[in-house]
Design an enzyme around this catalytic site. Structure first.
Site, PDB file in Angstrom:
ATOM      1  N   SER A 201      -0.740  -5.178  -7.165  1.00 30.06           N
ATOM      2  CA  SER A 201       0.626  -4.937  -6.699  1.00 30.06           C
ATOM      3  C   SER A 201       1.166  -6.145  -5.928  1.00 30.06           C
ATOM      4  CB  SER A 201       0.663  -3.686  -5.817  1.00 30.06           C
ATOM      5  OG  SER A 201       1.970  -3.412  -5.388  1.00 30.06           O
TER       6      SER A 201
ATOM      7  N   THR B 263       6.922   1.336   1.772  1.00 27.15           N
ATOM      8  CA  THR B 263       8.316   1.718   1.523  1.00 27.15           C
ATOM      9  C   THR B 263       8.418   3.233   1.310  1.00 27.15           C
ATOM     10  OG1 THR B 263       8.473  -0.394   0.362  1.00 27.15           O
ATOM     11  CG2 THR B 263      10.331   1.121   0.132  1.00 27.15           C
TER      12      THR B 263
ATOM     13  N   HIS C 166       2.957  -4.056   9.873  1.00 27.31           N
ATOM     14  CA  HIS C 166       1.791  -4.416   9.055  1.00 27.31           C
ATOM     15  C   HIS C 166       0.648  -4.927   9.937  1.00 27.31           C
ATOM     16  CE1 HIS C 166       3.747  -3.763   5.292  1.00 27.31           C
ATOM     17  NE2 HIS C 166       4.558  -4.781   5.361  1.00 27.31           N
TER      18      HIS C 166
ATOM     19  N   CYS D  71       0.813  -1.221   0.000  1.00 28.19           N
ATOM     20  CA  CYS D  71       0.000   0.000   0.000  1.00 28.19           C
ATOM     21  C   CYS D  71       0.846   1.271   0.000  1.00 28.19           C
ATOM     22  CB  CYS D  71      -0.932   0.007   1.216  1.00 28.19           C
ATOM     23  SG  CYS D  71      -2.257  -1.195   1.075  1.00 28.19           S
ATOM     24  N   GLY D  72       2.161   1.126  -0.137  1.00 25.70           N
ATOM     25  CA  GLY D  72       3.022   2.304  -0.136  1.00 25.70           C
ATOM     26  C   GLY D  72       3.877   2.425   1.116  1.00 25.70           C
TER      27      GLY D  72
HETATM   28  P1  A3P Z   1       3.015  -1.059  -7.589  1.00 25.55           P
HETATM   29  O1  A3P Z   1       3.304  -2.513  -7.492  1.00 25.55           O
HETATM   30  O2  A3P Z   1       1.597  -0.775  -7.919  1.00 25.55           O
HETATM   31  O3  A3P Z   1       3.957  -0.345  -8.507  1.00 25.55           O
HETATM   32  P2  A3P Z   1       4.897  -1.449  -0.308  1.00 25.55           P
HETATM   33  O4  A3P Z   1       6.051  -0.536  -0.131  1.00 25.55           O
HETATM   34  O5  A3P Z   1       3.856  -1.298   0.756  1.00 25.55           O
HETATM   35  O6  A3P Z   1       5.332  -2.852  -0.509  1.00 25.55           O
HETATM   36  O7  A3P Z   1       4.123  -0.981  -1.631  1.00 25.55           O
HETATM   37  C1  A3P Z   1       4.705  -1.195  -2.905  1.00 25.55           C
HETATM   38  C2  A3P Z   1       4.005  -0.309  -3.917  1.00 25.55           C
HETATM   39  O8  A3P Z   1       4.424   1.056  -3.713  1.00 25.55           O
HETATM   40  C3  A3P Z   1       4.407  -0.666  -5.346  1.00 25.55           C
HETATM   41  O9  A3P Z   1       3.260  -0.393  -6.133  1.00 25.55           O
HETATM   42  C4  A3P Z   1       5.557   0.297  -5.586  1.00 25.55           C
HETATM   43  O10 A3P Z   1       5.845   0.524  -6.940  1.00 25.55           O
HETATM   44  C5  A3P Z   1       5.030   1.546  -4.904  1.00 25.55           C
HETATM   45  N1  A3P Z   1       6.093   2.486  -4.545  1.00 25.55           N
HETATM   46  C6  A3P Z   1       7.299   2.211  -3.976  1.00 25.55           C
HETATM   47  N2  A3P Z   1       8.003   3.321  -3.810  1.00 25.55           N
HETATM   48  C7  A3P Z   1       7.252   4.339  -4.269  1.00 25.55           C
HETATM   49  C8  A3P Z   1       7.453   5.746  -4.383  1.00 25.55           C
HETATM   50  N3  A3P Z   1       8.589   6.303  -3.987  1.00 25.55           N
HETATM   51  N4  A3P Z   1       6.464   6.489  -4.913  1.00 25.55           N
HETATM   52  C9  A3P Z   1       5.306   5.924  -5.327  1.00 25.55           C
HETATM   53  N5  A3P Z   1       5.057   4.598  -5.262  1.00 25.55           N
HETATM   54  C10 A3P Z   1       6.025   3.809  -4.734  1.00 25.55           C
END
Ligand code: A3P
Length: 333
Positions: free
Chosen positions: A178, A90, A151, A87-88
């Protein structure tokens, strides 16, 4: 004493690397993990899911849920980033770290930790820390303010303490896609349907997703000074506005001088997908212990990718589940 963030970075580089080896079916005080309902975990042959207090947790993290509830002692100035996977997390970890550490690490600095370390190496993962081996003791020696992420559902966090929680929520269909893409980085042949079905059934990692989201949503409504509810799509549309909101919430608002010096813009740029993706450590190698390629954390980063992978029927089914579960809660997607 130790300097906040400067020393946190040094202390936590190896956190994920030292994930405890498989720990299953143990007795934790009065909870016998092997007696909890179980289901397979899509894309994993080693780990399975266990239902604990209504949530499907990776078996290796059930002890963490118990430990967090019983032994985590929050400090009033703690900040916990909370999310469902994909969900973002990282991104928010990077933004929160860059914001809170900006006094010792200006975002434009050539020696910024985020140019050298994964965001997950800069922010301790509570679930791994409490998963066993007594490693949670490391948290006690961290200087305040501490920044951590989890989480776990809101239900697993201790009530008292008044620490601040920042939750990031993402449109469920995009989260599903994702998650599948992420799993495919380890198992290229994995069909989408398995992940989709498990998410819809609720028996997916840290799910049911609706209960996870609603737990934090309700908490943010009841205690707005303690729980900030952010949305991935809003972050995409207005990263600077959300970083300001985040900074105010955690008690370090940007000064006029900082605004004029472009500090907010600097943080947004440092943490942008393009910037993080180009960092050596995020491009190469594997997340130690978890076995996935680190570049899998930085994929597409857009809203609406679900349309490329779901049939209209699948989309409708998920939308119906969401509408049904979120009815009369004030939360919509
Ligand atoms: P997508 O797979 O849709 O591209 P998490 O960090 O919770 O595992 O989430 C990963 C999702 O956040 C991935 O989505 C990834 O590409 C996106 N993501 C990672 N870093 C990001 C950033 N700096 N800005 C926007 N989206 C980011």
């Amino acid at each position: 004493g130790p300097i906040p963030f400067k020393d946190v970075v040094v202390d936590n580089v190896d956190l994920v690397a030292t994930m405890p080896a498989e720990r299953s079916s143990e007795d934790h005080d009065d909870v016998l993990v092997s007696a909890l309902p179980s289901k397979p975990m899509v894309g994993s042959t080693q780990n399975k899911l266990r239902c604990y207090l209504g949530f499907w947790l990776p078996e290796t993290f059930v002890p963490a849920a118990i430990g967090l509830q019983r032994r985590f002692v929050p400090r009033p100035d703690d900040v916990i980033i909370a999310s469902l996977p994909k969900c973002g997390t990282t991104w928010l970890n990077a933004l929160a770290f860059a914001t809170m550490a900006r006094r010792c690490y200006p975002p434009a600095g050539a020696d910024h930790p985020l140019l050298r370390l994964s965001p997950h190496q800069c922010v301790p993962f509570l679930d791994a820390l409490f998963a066993g081996g007594g490693r949670e003791a490391r948290l006690d020696v961290l200087p305040s303010p501490r920044l951590m992420y989890t989480h776990m559902p809101h239900e697993m966090l201790p009530r008292a303490g008044g620490c601040r929680v920042v939750y990031i929520c993402r449109e469920p269909k995009d989260t599903a896609v994702s998650l599948w893409q992420f799993r495919r980085s380890m198992h290229p042949e994995l069909p989408f349907l398995d992940t989709f079905e498990s998410i819809c059934s609720g028996a997916n990692t840290y799910g049911p997703f609706w209960d996870h989201i609603l737990g934090y949503w309700r908490a943010s409504e009841s205690w707005p000074e303690n729980v900030l509810f952010l949305r991935y799509e809003k972050l995409l549309r207005d990263p600077a506005g959300n970083v300001r909101k985040l900074a105010r919430f955690v008690g370090v608002p940007f000064s006029e001088a900082e605004e004029e010096a472009g500090v907010v813009r600097g943080i947004v740029e440092l943490c942008s997908l393009g910037s993080l993706r180009s960092v050596e450590v995020n491009r190469t190698g594997y997340m130690d212990g978890l076995k996935f390629p680190r570049k899998a954390l930085f994929r597409k980063g857009v809203a609406g990718d679900w349309a490329n992978h779901m049939t209209p029927e699948m989309a409708r089914r998920m939308d119906d589940i969401v509408a049904d579960k979120l009815r009369a809660t004030g939360l919509t997607f």
